[in-house]
Design a protein around this motif. Sequence first.
Motif, mmCIF file in Angstrom:
data_model
loop_
_atom_site.group_PDB
_atom_site.id
_atom_site.type_symbol
_atom_site.label_atom_id
_atom_site.label_comp_id
_atom_site.label_asym_id
_atom_site.label_seq_id
_atom_site.Cartn_x
_atom_site.Cartn_y
_atom_site.Cartn_z
ATOM 1 N N LEU A 42 -0.940 53.209 14.689
ATOM 2 C CA LEU A 42 0.433 52.541 14.941
ATOM 3 C C LEU A 42 0.362 51.084 14.396
ATOM 4 C CD1 LEU A 42 1.658 54.292 18.211
ATOM 5 C CD2 LEU A 42 2.922 54.360 15.976
ATOM 6 N N VAL A 43 -0.926 50.581 14.784
ATOM 7 C CA VAL A 43 -0.977 48.968 14.564
ATOM 8 C C VAL A 43 -1.303 48.756 13.316
ATOM 9 C CG1 VAL A 43 -1.383 48.743 17.010
ATOM 10 C CG2 VAL A 43 -3.237 48.796 15.566
ATOM 11 N N GLU A 57 -0.001 50.096 10.449
ATOM 12 C CA GLU A 57 1.098 50.660 9.604
ATOM 13 C C GLU A 57 1.878 49.514 9.086
ATOM 14 O OE1 GLU A 57 3.195 53.548 11.701
ATOM 15 O OE2 GLU A 57 4.254 52.227 12.833
ATOM 16 N N TYR A 58 1.788 48.610 9.569
ATOM 17 C CA TYR A 58 2.724 47.155 9.040
ATOM 18 C C TYR A 58 1.708 45.930 8.491
ATOM 19 C CZ TYR A 58 1.017 45.631 13.672
ATOM 20 O OH TYR A 58 0.103 45.316 14.575
ATOM 21 N N ARG A 67 6.451 50.050 6.248
ATOM 22 C CA ARG A 67 5.629 50.678 7.151
ATOM 23 C C ARG A 67 5.321 51.894 6.914
ATOM 24 N NH1 ARG A 67 8.437 50.982 13.216
ATOM 25 N NH2 ARG A 67 9.038 53.002 12.389
ATOM 26 N N HIS A 105 12.083 50.231 12.221
ATOM 27 C CA HIS A 105 13.156 50.451 13.143
ATOM 28 C C HIS A 105 14.329 49.350 12.734
ATOM 29 C CE1 HIS A 105 15.397 49.572 16.951
ATOM 30 N NE2 HIS A 105 15.136 50.703 17.184
ATOM 31 N N ALA A 113 3.571 46.409 18.965
ATOM 32 C CA ALA A 113 3.796 47.484 18.108
ATOM 33 C C ALA A 113 3.751 48.898 18.965
ATOM 34 C CB ALA A 113 2.798 47.611 16.936
ATOM 35 N N LYS A 148 6.943 48.809 20.765
ATOM 36 C CA LYS A 148 7.795 49.318 20.036
ATOM 37 C C LYS A 148 8.063 50.784 19.580
ATOM 38 C CE LYS A 148 8.664 44.990 17.283
ATOM 39 N NZ LYS A 148 8.239 44.479 15.922
ATOM 40 N N ALA A 149 6.909 51.342 19.530
ATOM 41 C CA ALA A 149 6.504 52.822 19.177
ATOM 42 C C ALA A 149 7.091 53.783 20.377
ATOM 43 C CB ALA A 149 5.201 53.077 18.787
ATOM 44 N N HIS A 172 9.183 52.430 22.510
ATOM 45 C CA HIS A 172 10.591 52.394 22.646
ATOM 46 C C HIS A 172 11.472 53.069 21.739
ATOM 47 C CE1 HIS A 172 14.433 49.949 23.119
ATOM 48 N NE2 HIS A 172 14.388 50.027 21.694
ATOM 49 N N GLU A 173 11.039 53.403 20.618
ATOM 50 C CA GLU A 173 11.746 54.208 19.598
ATOM 51 C C GLU A 173 11.384 55.605 19.696
ATOM 52 O OE1 GLU A 173 9.793 52.532 15.666
ATOM 53 O OE2 GLU A 173 10.584 50.448 16.332
#
Lengths: 477, 466, 444
Positions: A27-28, A30-31, A37, A467, B83, B86-87, B89-90
Motif C-alpha cells: 500500500l505504501v 503504490e503512490y 496510484r 481517493h 497511507a 488512508k487505506a 479510512h477508505e
Amino acid sequence: MTSYEFLENIRTVVGDDYVIAHQEDLLVYEYDGSVDRSMPGAVVLPADTDQVSRVMRIAYEAGLTVVGRGSGTGLSGGAITPPEGLQIAFPRMNRILDVDTVNRTALVEPGVINLDLDNHVRGFGMRYAPDPSSQRACSLGGNIAENAGGPHCLAYGATTNHVIGMEVVLEDGEVVHLGGLAREAAGYDLRGAFVGSEGTFGITTKILVRLLPLPETVRTFLGIFPDIDSACTAVSAVIGHGIVPAALEMIDALSIKAVQNVTDAGYPNDAGAVLLIELEGLNEEVDEVSGEVEAALWDTGAADVRVAEDDAERERLWVGRKTAFGAFGTIAPNYYLVDGVVPRTRLTQMLRKVSEVSERYGITIANVFHAGDGNLHPCMLFDAREPGVMENAMAAAAELMEECALLGGTLSGEHGIGLEKKEFMPLVYTDADMAAMQRVREAFAPENRLNPGKIFPDGSYWRPAAHPAALTVGIYA
Amino acid sequence: MVSAPDRHSDAGEHMGGGIDAGHGFPYGLPFEGSLNDGPGFAGSDAPAEADLYRCVHCGLCLSACPTYVETRLETESPRGRIALMKAVHEGRTGISDRLVSHWELCLQCRACEAVCPSGVPYGRLMEHTRAQVQDNGLQSPELGRLSRLFLRTALPHNGRLRLAGHLMRFYQRSGLQQLVRKSRLLSLLPGDLAAMEAQMPVMGRQFFGARGQVFPAQGERRMTVGLLSGCVMPLMQGDAMRAAVRVLQRNGCDVAVPPTQGCCGALNLHAGDLELGRRMARRNIDAFKQAGVDVVVTASAGCGSSMKEYGDLLHDDPHYADAAHEFARNTRDITEFLAALPLDTPRGQLPWRVTMQDPCHLAHAQRITEAPRQVLRSIPGLDLVEMAESSLCCGSAGFYSLIQRDMSQRLQRRKIDNAAATGAEVIASANPGCIGQLEQGLRDAGSDARVMHVVEILDAAYQAER
Amino acid sequence: MTTTPSIAGQLAELIGPSAIVDAGDLGGYAIGQWLPVVAAKPPNADEVAEVMSWAHRTGVAVYPSAGRTSTQLGNAPARPGIALDLAGLNRLVDFQPADLTVSVEAGATIAQLDEALAQDGKHVPIAAPIADRATIGGTLATGISGPLRSAYGLPRDWLIGISVVGADGTQTKAGGKVVKNVTGYDLNRLYTGSLGTLAVITEATFKLAPAPTDWAVILAAFDGVDSAANAAQNLQSQYYAPLGLHILTGEAAQRIDPSMGESALAVAVSGGRPASMKRRVEDTVGLWSPVAGTVRVARGDEANGLIRTLTDLPADAETPPSMCVRINAPPSALPEVLAFANVPMGNLPPPSVVADVGFGGGRLLWWGDPESADPENVATGLRGIQSAAGRLGGAAIIERCPDDAKVHFDVWGEQPSGMQIMRRLKRQFDPQNILNPGRFVGGL
C-alpha cells in the motif's frame, strides 16, 4: 520459473527484509507525488549494483516489467508501477562514494537525496546546482530520470548539464557505463539521451555529477508589483537587458496570501505579484548588475524593491517560495498543477489566458513559477469532494497545455510526461517525431520492459485512482 | 466517506489496457498476503478525513523521520503510515497486526510535522489511530501489557507511582540490583521483562514531591507560576525539579506546586488512550485553576507539548473546552519561559563544553529550539557546540524504549555517537525521557560525559557565583 | 549500383538541375582520397528529404557536409556515394532577442550567426575553427567546441531544438523553442556529435546568452610546464577564474605569442562587464606575476584576434597542422597531458601541446610534413597515444592524420562502453547504413 520461485530468487539476492510482497505493505509503494496510484506486484530494495543487476536479470528471465523508484516525489506518475510489475526502489543505495575537489565531481549512488549531496559538497566549497523544490526529499536517480530542474536552472541548466557519467543497468541486467570523468567521448552521447528518459532506458546505479564552485557573492532581491502584468513586463525587461540572473521566480497575489498564512516569508500581503531574483558571481559583477536589475524593476512599475540583508533573510524569502505549494492547503484542500513552458515574451499573454480559463471554468488558479525561463506552474485549487470539479480542473489543465503549445511552448519544463501528460504529446510532436524517440528506446531496451506505458500516447487511459479527497498533485514545482 | 466522481471510485485499477504489461506471469506476482477485512476506523475519535487528506504524499517528511532514516522502508515513514491510515479510512483494508506494527514503530517524535509544508497534524492522526487500535484490542502484546501495567494502573496515581519509585530506588541502591544482575535470575524472566529491568530508569537520590508548597520569589516578585510536577520526573530527576524551582525563584517568580495535580497524560494519549488522557487533563486544569497561577511552567518537554494540546483534546467537552484552551495558552516550557523573560544573567563562570540535544516534543511538537540555546549562551564561559542531527529522536519516546528495544537502541547509539563527535562534556536536554535515555547510552558507551537539564546547568551557573 | 550519369540525372529530376554541383567541382567534396559520385546541394529541408528518400529507395550512401572544414575527422568512407551539401540551407530562421533564442538553418556559418546575434549583444558561445566556413550543422554533427568550453560547455548544452531528415527521408524534430523542456526524449544530445550517422541536421534552435562586452587575454610565459600548470591550476580555483585557460607548448605557443620564446605559455581568456573585467585582469596579473617569467595583457581587437587564433589552432585555414589529436581526459590529468610534449612519436618530433586546464584534456598538434613518415609507423605512434590516453581515464581521437595511416587503425580509438547500444541505435535510425557509412566509431 514459477512466480513463487521468482520471489525466492530475488530474496536470495537482496535478503528477506528487502523484498516486499504483502499487499498491506505494498500500500505504501503504490503512490508517488502525483495523482496516480497503482499497487506493484512486489517491491525490491537492493543495496548495490550487483544486486540490481542480478534482480534485473531474474526479472528479465521471468518476463517482468520493472519500474524504478527513488523517493517517490515525482509529479507525473513516473514511479507508478503496474500490478504485474516489479518496483525496484533505491533508498538503501544512498552513499556519497567520493568527492573529487580537483575535477570538481562527486560520485554518488542513486538514492542520495539532492539536498544531502549539496550540503555535503558545500563543506568542500562547492555545490550541486540543480535544486528542485523537492530537493529535501528527491533522489539523484529520480532527478536523472526526470531531468529535474529548479529555480537555479535558469543560470546553470537542468540535471542533464550536471550529470557527466552514469553506471546503468539495462533491462537484461547488463551493466554499462555512460559518459565519465572526461567530459567528451567518442560515439553517441548515450549519457545525454539517457537523462530525462523517465526510467524507460535503464536503471541508474552510480552517478558522477559535476560540481560548481561557490560564488563569491549572492544577492537576493524581492521586487514588489501592483499586478501580474507589470511583473511579467519586469521579467522581460531584466532578460532583455542582457541579464540572466541565477534565479528569477514569480509569486502571484493568491500564492503570497497562501504563503503568508503559513510562514512570514516577508512578502507584502497587498502586492499583486512579487519577483524573487537572485544574482551570483564576483562582487564587482553583482554590484554592477544589481543596479541594472533594480532600475529595470523600478522602470516597469515596481511598488518597492527590497534586498535581502543577510543569509537569514534570503533563506526566509526562499522558504516562502519553496513551501508555496504546500501552503495552498490553507486555501483549498486539493490542487492540480500544470508544468507548461512558453517563450519568455509570451508570459503576459499566457497568464492572461490562465486568468481567463480560471474565470470560465470557475476554478481558482494560483501562480508560482520559474518566470525567468518561462516555466509556468498554474495551480488549480479546489475541493475534489464537490462532484464534477475534478473533471473541470482536468479540462482546464488541457486547455492551458494547448495554449502553451499554441504560443510556441511545450507541455513540461521539469516534471516529465509520465502517465499524466502522455495523451497530450501530439500537441507538440508529430507521429514521426515520436517514432524517432521510440527508436532510441528500442536501442536501450529492445524488450520494452522498463517503465512501459509512459510518455507516449497509446489511447489507453490511466486512471488517477486516488481517493477523491486526495487528488492533489505534489507540493513542489 | 464522500461521494466520489465515478472515474475515481475504483481505486487502484486502470482501464483500456493501461500500462501494457505484456510480459510476466499470467496471474501476476504472488502476493504473500492480501488486504484484510478486519475492523476499520469508527466513532468520533477516528482520524479525521480532513487531517488525513492534507497529506499530499510529497515525501518531504522522509528524511526527518528517525525510523525511515534507520530502515529506509516506506512502511516505516510518516508518509507510509498515513497511507496505511488512508487505506483503512477508505475501507480498502482493515486494521491488522501488520498495519499496527508499522504504526507502533513510530516514535511520535513529530519531526515530520515540523517539516511538513502542508501542515498535516501527524501527532493527532497517530494518537487517534492508536486509539482505534486500542479500541479494537489490536495493540501488540508488549504495548498491551505495558499499557495495563503502567499507563492505566500507575501513571494516573501519584501514590502508586511513589511507592513503585521507592521500591525501585531500594532495589537499585541497596545492592540488590547488582546482586540480581550478577545472578542468573534475569535469564529466567521472559525476554521483554528482562529488558525492562535493564532499562529501568535510575531513580534520583531524592524525590521531589508536590505538596502544595509555594516557593517565594527572590527579589522583586514578577508573577506566580505553577510548576507541573507530573509523574515520573519528581522520582527520576528530583534534582532537575529542584533546580527548576530555584531558577524560577531567582528570576522573580513565586513557584506554586499544587498538590492535586498529576501526570499530564501524554503517554496515555500517545498510546491512544484518549479517554483516560482527558480525565488526567481535567484534573490538571482544575488543580492549576485552584492555585490561581499566571502561567503553568513545565520542565518536561513531553508534558508541555501535551498540555499545550489540551484545547484540542477537550474541544468537545462542554464543561472544559474553554478552560482547556486557556490552560493551553498559558502553558510554557521552562526554557521558553526563561528565554522570554529578561533573564537574570548568571555571573558565575561555567567553563563547560555543552551540546544541546533537542527533545522531539520541544523542537518538533512545540517548535522551540532557540530558547534553550539562548539560556545556555547566557552563561559565562560556557562553550555551546552543535551536534549533527541534534533534533533526531534519541529513541526514548516515552515507553517506546521498552516496546521497540531494537529501534530505540539504534537511535540511542546514533545520538550518543553524534554527541561524542562534538567532544562535549555535558549533553543538555529538556525532557526527562531523553535524559534517562542519554544517561543509559553514555553508560553503555563507557563515556564520562554527563546529561543535564538546561535548568540544572543554569542553576549550576547561579551556584557558581558564590 | 546504377551508373554515375543516372544518379545525377535522378537527383536533378528530384531537386532540380541547379541543385546538382558541377562534376568539375567534386574535388571540393573529397574526404581524403575519396570522391563522391555526385554532390547535391538542395536549397531547403524539403529537398534534403527528397534526396534522402531517394537514397533510402536506392541504397546509395550519403555523405553530408557543408563548410567542409572538418572532413579530416573520421575514418575513411566505407563505400562510394553522394555528397549532400547543406550549405544552401543558410537562413537565420527566427531570432528572438527578448526570449534569448535563435533558430538557424544547418548550413549557416558560425560567423554569420555570431554577426547576427552581436547586433543585439547576444551570442551562442559555441566555436569552431574557420568560423566563416564552419557551419552550425557541422559544428553540431562533429560536436566540436572552442577554447572557452570549460565555462560555456559544449554545443549540446546550448541546443534546445533540432530538425532533422532521417535516413528514410522523414522530417522530424525534437526539443522546441523554449529554454527548459523535458517533453519526450532528449534527441538534441543524441544527434549532436553523431557525425551525421543517424540523421541529417537541417535546422537548430539555441538558447542565447548575453555576450561579454569586454574581453581580455592574459598571457604568461613560464620556464616549464610544471610551473605553468601550478600557476594555471591556482588561477582556476579563484573566484575570478577565466572563461578559458590553456597551457601551450612549442609551435602552438609560438603561434599565439612569438615574443614569448620557447617556454610554456599559459593563456587565460576573460570576458565580462567592464567593472568585473578590471578585477579579473588585475587579480590574474597579480597572481601570476610573481611566478611567471613575463605576463602580458591583450585587450580589444588584439584579444579577439588571439581568441580566434586559439580557436583555429587545430585547423586554421592557411597553415593547418599536419596532424591533430584530441585528448579527452579529466582536469586532474593535466600533468600527464602536458607530458605528451616530451614524447616523440615514431619518426615525428614530439607534439606541441594545448592543454585545457579547466575542462581537462587538450590537443596534440604537429606542423610540418607528415608525408615523410611511414604510415604504419605513424599509425603505431597514434595508437600508442590512444592507449596512453586510455590510461588517463580518457581517450584520444585522431582528428587529423595522413589518409594512408587511417587504414591501419580506428581514429576514434577503443570502442567506448555502451557500444552495443550504439550499434542498435544505428540500426534503428539507419538500418541500411547509408548515412556517412564507415566514418564513425567502430564503423557506426
